[in-house]
Design a protein around this motif. Sequence first.
Motif, short mmCIF file in Angstrom:
data_model
loop_
_atom_site.label_atom_id
_atom_site.label_comp_id
_atom_site.label_asym_id
_atom_site.label_seq_id
_atom_site.Cartn_x
_atom_site.Cartn_y
_atom_site.Cartn_z
N VAL A 211 -8.47 3.29 2.25
CA VAL A 211 -7.06 3.19 2.62
C VAL A 211 -6.86 3.95 3.93
CG1 VAL A 211 -4.68 3.56 1.89
CG2 VAL A 211 -6.45 3.12 0.19
N ARG A 212 -6.26 3.31 4.92
CA ARG A 212 -6.08 3.96 6.22
C ARG A 212 -4.97 5.01 6.16
NH1 ARG A 212 -6.30 -1.46 7.58
NH2 ARG A 212 -4.07 -1.48 8.11
N PRO A 213 -5.04 6.04 7.01
CA PRO A 213 -4.01 7.08 6.99
C PRO A 213 -2.59 6.54 7.09
CG PRO A 213 -5.84 7.80 8.35
CD PRO A 213 -6.13 6.36 7.97
N ALA A 214 -2.38 5.56 7.98
CA ALA A 214 -1.04 4.99 8.12
C ALA A 214 -0.60 4.26 6.85
CB ALA A 214 -1.00 4.04 9.32
N GLU A 215 -1.58 3.69 6.12
CA GLU A 215 -1.25 3.00 4.87
C GLU A 215 -0.86 4.00 3.78
OE1 GLU A 215 -3.80 -1.10 4.81
OE2 GLU A 215 -4.92 0.76 4.45
N VAL A 216 -1.57 5.13 3.72
CA VAL A 216 -1.19 6.17 2.75
C VAL A 216 0.23 6.64 3.03
CG1 VAL A 216 -1.71 8.48 1.86
CG2 VAL A 216 -3.58 6.90 2.40
N ASP A 217 0.54 6.87 4.30
CA ASP A 217 1.88 7.33 4.67
C ASP A 217 2.93 6.27 4.35
OD1 ASP A 217 0.74 9.66 5.60
OD2 ASP A 217 0.66 8.99 7.70
N ARG A 218 2.61 5.01 4.58
CA ARG A 218 3.56 3.93 4.27
C ARG A 218 3.78 3.83 2.77
NH1 ARG A 218 8.12 1.22 5.09
NH2 ARG A 218 8.00 -0.97 4.41
N ALA A 219 2.73 3.90 1.98
CA ALA A 219 2.87 3.85 0.53
C ALA A 219 3.73 4.99 0.02
CB ALA A 219 1.50 3.86 -0.15
N ARG A 220 3.51 6.18 0.57
CA ARG A 220 4.29 7.34 0.17
C ARG A 220 5.76 7.14 0.51
NH1 ARG A 220 2.61 12.89 2.85
NH2 ARG A 220 3.96 12.07 4.48
N GLN A 221 6.04 6.58 1.69
CA GLN A 221 7.43 6.34 2.08
C GLN A 221 8.08 5.30 1.17
OE1 GLN A 221 8.61 3.31 4.02
NE2 GLN A 221 10.70 4.10 3.71
N LEU A 222 7.33 4.27 0.81
CA LEU A 222 7.88 3.22 -0.04
C LEU A 222 8.30 3.75 -1.41
CD1 LEU A 222 5.36 0.34 0.76
CD2 LEU A 222 7.84 0.25 1.13
N VAL A 223 7.50 4.63 -2.02
CA VAL A 223 7.83 5.13 -3.36
C VAL A 223 8.86 6.25 -3.33
CG1 VAL A 223 5.63 4.41 -4.35
CG2 VAL A 223 5.87 6.71 -3.41
N ALA A 224 8.94 6.99 -2.20
CA ALA A 224 9.82 8.15 -2.14
C ALA A 224 11.21 7.85 -1.60
CB ALA A 224 9.17 9.25 -1.30
N ASP A 225 11.34 6.87 -0.76
CA ASP A 225 12.62 6.58 -0.09
C ASP A 225 13.48 5.66 -0.96
OD1 ASP A 225 14.73 5.94 1.53
OD2 ASP A 225 13.53 4.96 3.09
N PRO A 226 14.63 6.15 -1.46
CA PRO A 226 15.47 5.29 -2.32
C PRO A 226 15.95 4.02 -1.63
CG PRO A 226 16.14 7.60 -2.47
CD PRO A 226 15.16 7.52 -1.34
N GLY A 227 15.92 3.99 -0.31
CA GLY A 227 16.35 2.81 0.41
C GLY A 227 15.26 1.81 0.70
N SER A 228 14.05 2.06 0.25
CA SER A 228 12.93 1.18 0.60
C SER A 228 13.00 -0.17 -0.11
CB SER A 228 11.59 1.85 0.29
OG SER A 228 11.33 1.84 -1.12
N GLY A 229 13.63 -0.21 -1.27
CA GLY A 229 13.69 -1.46 -2.04
C GLY A 229 12.56 -1.65 -3.02
N LEU A 230 11.65 -0.70 -3.10
CA LEU A 230 10.53 -0.81 -4.04
C LEU A 230 11.01 -0.52 -5.47
CD1 LEU A 230 7.34 -1.14 -4.12
CD2 LEU A 230 7.31 1.35 -4.34
N VAL A 231 10.53 -1.34 -6.41
CA VAL A 231 10.80 -1.12 -7.83
C VAL A 231 9.49 -1.30 -8.58
CG1 VAL A 231 12.11 -1.82 -9.87
CG2 VAL A 231 13.17 -1.98 -7.60
N LEU A 232 9.17 -0.33 -9.45
CA LEU A 232 7.90 -0.34 -10.17
C LEU A 232 8.11 -0.43 -11.68
CD1 LEU A 232 6.10 2.62 -8.36
CD2 LEU A 232 5.77 0.17 -7.92
N ARG A 233 7.18 -1.11 -12.36
CA ARG A 233 7.08 -0.96 -13.81
C ARG A 233 6.36 0.35 -14.07
NH1 ARG A 233 2.32 -0.44 -15.58
NH2 ARG A 233 1.55 -2.47 -14.94
N GLY A 234 7.05 1.28 -14.71
CA GLY A 234 6.45 2.58 -14.95
C GLY A 234 5.34 2.51 -15.98
N HIS A 235 4.59 3.59 -16.11
CA HIS A 235 3.53 3.66 -17.10
C HIS A 235 4.14 3.69 -18.51
CE1 HIS A 235 1.23 4.64 -13.61
NE2 HIS A 235 1.64 5.89 -13.54
N PRO A 236 3.74 2.81 -19.40
CA PRO A 236 4.23 2.88 -20.78
C PRO A 236 3.80 4.19 -21.45
CG PRO A 236 3.27 0.74 -20.33
CD PRO A 236 2.92 1.60 -19.16
#
Length: 247
Positions: A211-236
């Motif tokens: 995983v490239r550094p910019a991709e790690v940073d993008r993934a972190r922004q997607l999960v942390a920013d409430p405005g990103s629009g990402l929605v996950l199925r949480g761990h059961p």
Amino acid sequence: MRTASLADLEVRREVYLAAALDTFSIARLAGLPHLTGTRCLDLGPAGSAVPVWLRDRVGADGEVVTAAGDPLPPAVLAPGRYGLIRARLLLMRVPRPEALLRRLVAALGPGGTLVVEDWHMWPADAVLSAPSPRDAELVERCLRLLIEKVLPGTGTDPTWATRAHAAARAAGLTTVDTQIHVPVWAAGDPGALLLAVDLVRHRHQFLAAGVRPAEVDRARQLVADPGSGLVLRGHPLYSTSGPAPPW
């Protein structure tokens, strides 16, 4: 999320775990009868409000003992000591969960109740919504690496929860009940922020896996920013409980 020390990340992780899981755990325990005067053992990550809730329920004649991990001192698991033992996200992190489960059952007094809670973690179909297909693929790839490589490398078994019911029966609980809580986490929710913490804690492992550094940073922004629009199925979360024999 700014760069943080390991100690700071652990504190954040404890806070997010409590926020994500305490409501379900307390509702599960609230269904148990006769907590007044009970001696309880609460095992798992620090920061949970459950021990405080238990102390209020057991009253002055009861006791709540807390511990954070394994190995546990022999005195903590003295045979027949407790009326209630709760272990959250502990058995999935030990080398021999069935053996520890048997020790927990042995530490129950006659008719005492064991409640074990662990995640069943799998990466497929975890992204319910994302800003783009590329973002969805990135988050899914990071989750797959976390669940299939990073966490097993730390000794965590993401599939243990699926074996807990049968293991509890084999350990001697007279009746076993399992309830499964499947949450949905929007970006910025405590459950999603746990992934943000993991992306920081295990950054080197993600980079080593390609995983490239910019991709790690993008993934972190997607999960942390409430405005990103990402929605996950949480761990059961599998919550398996049952009483010890009345003897």
